[in-house]
Design a protein around this motif. Structure first.
Motif, PDB file in Angstrom:
ATOM      1  N   LYS A 103      10.947   4.450   2.626  1.00  0.00           N
ATOM      2  CA  LYS A 103      11.825   4.465   3.797  1.00  0.00           C
ATOM      3  C   LYS A 103      13.275   4.212   3.398  1.00  0.00           C
ATOM      4  O   LYS A 103      14.205   4.725   4.036  1.00  0.00           O
ATOM      5  N   MET A 104      13.494   3.449   2.320  1.00  0.00           N
ATOM      6  CA  MET A 104      14.857   3.177   1.869  1.00  0.00           C
ATOM      7  C   MET A 104      15.529   4.425   1.313  1.00  0.00           C
ATOM      8  O   MET A 104      16.751   4.478   1.182  1.00  0.00           O
ATOM      9  N   ALA A 105      14.721   5.444   0.966  1.00  0.00           N
ATOM     10  CA  ALA A 105      15.268   6.717   0.493  1.00  0.00           C
ATOM     11  C   ALA A 105      15.147   7.801   1.561  1.00  0.00           C
ATOM     12  O   ALA A 105      15.278   8.988   1.253  1.00  0.00           O
ATOM     13  N   ASP A 106      14.886   7.402   2.797  1.00  0.00           N
ATOM     14  CA  ASP A 106      14.729   8.337   3.920  1.00  0.00           C
ATOM     15  C   ASP A 106      13.599   9.323   3.668  1.00  0.00           C
ATOM     16  O   ASP A 106      13.688  10.503   4.011  1.00  0.00           O
ATOM     17  N   LEU A 107      12.529   8.840   3.050  1.00  0.00           N
ATOM     18  CA  LEU A 107      11.344   9.657   2.793  1.00  0.00           C
ATOM     19  C   LEU A 107      10.165   9.074   3.544  1.00  0.00           C
ATOM     20  O   LEU A 107      10.023   7.853   3.665  1.00  0.00           O
ATOM     21  N   THR A 108       9.319   9.934   4.074  1.00  0.00           N
ATOM     22  CA  THR A 108       8.116   9.502   4.782  1.00  0.00           C
ATOM     23  C   THR A 108       6.895  10.128   4.119  1.00  0.00           C
ATOM     24  O   THR A 108       6.974  11.192   3.507  1.00  0.00           O
ATOM     25  N   ILE A 109       5.766   9.467   4.289  1.00  0.00           N
ATOM     26  CA  ILE A 109       4.532   9.907   3.639  1.00  0.00           C
ATOM     27  C   ILE A 109       3.795  10.899   4.522  1.00  0.00           C
ATOM     28  O   ILE A 109       3.555  10.630   5.706  1.00  0.00           O
ATOM     29  N   ALA A 110       3.433  12.022   3.937  1.00  0.00           N
ATOM     30  CA  ALA A 110       2.565  12.983   4.621  1.00  0.00           C
ATOM     31  C   ALA A 110       1.121  12.814   4.175  1.00  0.00           C
ATOM     32  O   ALA A 110       0.201  12.885   4.982  1.00  0.00           O
ATOM     33  N   THR A 111       0.923  12.576   2.863  1.00  0.00           N
ATOM     34  CA  THR A 111      -0.416  12.388   2.312  1.00  0.00           C
ATOM     35  C   THR A 111      -0.367  11.294   1.248  1.00  0.00           C
ATOM     36  O   THR A 111       0.543  11.289   0.405  1.00  0.00           O
ATOM     37  N   LEU A 112      -1.334  10.399   1.299  1.00  0.00           N
ATOM     38  CA  LEU A 112      -1.502   9.377   0.265  1.00  0.00           C
ATOM     39  C   LEU A 112      -2.911   9.500  -0.273  1.00  0.00           C
ATOM     40  O   LEU A 112      -3.874   9.379   0.480  1.00  0.00           O
ATOM     41  N   ASN A 117      20.634   6.882  -4.913  1.00  0.00           N
ATOM     42  CA  ASN A 117      22.001   6.790  -5.406  1.00  0.00           C
ATOM     43  C   ASN A 117      22.479   8.039  -6.130  1.00  0.00           C
ATOM     44  O   ASN A 117      23.687   8.262  -6.247  1.00  0.00           O
ATOM     45  N   THR A 118      21.544   8.845  -6.623  1.00  0.00           N
ATOM     46  CA  THR A 118      21.951   9.993  -7.439  1.00  0.00           C
ATOM     47  C   THR A 118      21.433  11.316  -6.907  1.00  0.00           C
ATOM     48  O   THR A 118      22.180  12.200  -6.522  1.00  0.00           O
TER      49      THR A 118
END
Length: 281
Positions: free
Chosen positions: A158-167, A205-206
């Motif tokens: 979440k800190m990288a604005d990513l969400t999980i679709a499959t784990l 950051n990159t």
């Protein structure tokens, strides 16, 4: 014995007491089963988003048999627990004619493949929903493990604005994440939290600031990770066009190298006949 008044008095008193108790029990049994103590109200409480009024009415009609005193609370509780979204149910009588039902619903966290749903306690339940949920994959004994890991991984991504679709959890206990934007992240089996934190810092950051799309990230390296960008569609089309343009030339060259057959047998030139005579010699 019959000539001992003390024993006779004790026996008589005992028989009288037993008779009184039996009469009292029979009277109470008759009073309890009279139709003068009906259940007039069933109150259902809880934060209900999926259990509806029609389902409750059906259970009341089919399973709540008896009056205020004779209702079997265990059977009634089991009937309410058969509702697909009911996780826990408690019942209580309220004098003189009320039954209170408290239902705790499942809170859907994810889908377990295409078989069932997983709640926030890491428990499977079988219900239907149209809600967009992440998908969990793994061995049958890994439901709680996957649900717990989902909480940690989701918090980091979440800190990288990513969400999980499959784990996914493999039989060897290796973790793989597919994000909602299609990126596959290999986490491996050990140091999952540390690897993910390192990746999130660099990504935030990159990579994200460069507006570069990543389709694959392998975090299983001891001192870093590897990422892969998607292949450009224009390059694929150019390569395909080049291959198609070369194919006719290749076929033409092969056709040019292929010797032509004579049109008819026996019509050979004099030079050909001479060469044949020399060869036979």
């Amino acid at each position: 014995m019959w000539d001992k008044p003390t024993w006779l008095n004790w026996l008589a008193n005992s028989l009288l007491a037993i008779s009184l108790v039996a009469m009292l029990y029979a009277g109470m049994f008759a009073v309890v089963h009279l139709p003068i103590f009906p259940l007039r109200e069933v109150v259902v409480e809880g934060q209900l988003n999926h259990v509806n009024r029609e389902q409750v009415k059906l259970i009341v009609a089919k399973h709540l048999k008896g009056n205020f005193f004779t209702l079997d609370l265990i059977k009634a509780r089991n009937a309410f627990k058969k509702l697909p979204w009911a996780r826990n149910v408690s019942l209580r009588r309220r004098w003189p004619d009320k039954l209170e039902v408290v239902i705790e619903e499942h809170q859907a966290l994810a889908r377990w493949g295409n078989v069932a749903l997983v709640n926030t306690h890491g428990e499977l339940f079988y219900a239907a929903t149209n809600k967009e949920l992440p998908i969990f994959l793994g061995p049958g004994d890994g439901v709680i493990e996957v649900a717990s890991q989902y909480m940690e991984v989701s918090k980091s991504l979440k800190m990288a604005d990513l969400t999980i679709a499959t784990l996914a959890l493999s039989p060897r206990r290796a973790w793989q994440v597919t994000t909602a934007n299609g990126m596959v992240i290999e986490l491996g089996r050990v140091d999952v939290a540390a690897r993910l934190d390192k990746f999130v810092r660099v990504y935030r950051n990159t990579i994200a600031s460069l507006n570069m799309k990543v389709v694959y990230a392998d975090l299983r390296y001891p001192n870093g990770f590897a990422v892969r960008k998607p292949v450009a569609a224009g390059a694929i089309r150019t390569a395909t066009a080049d291959t198609k343009s070369l194919s006719p030339n290749k076929q033409s060259s092969q056709a040019a190298k292929k010797p032509s057959k004579p049109t008819a047998k026996g019509h050979q030139s004099g030079r050909s006949k001479k060469q044949a005579a020399v060869s036979r010699a």
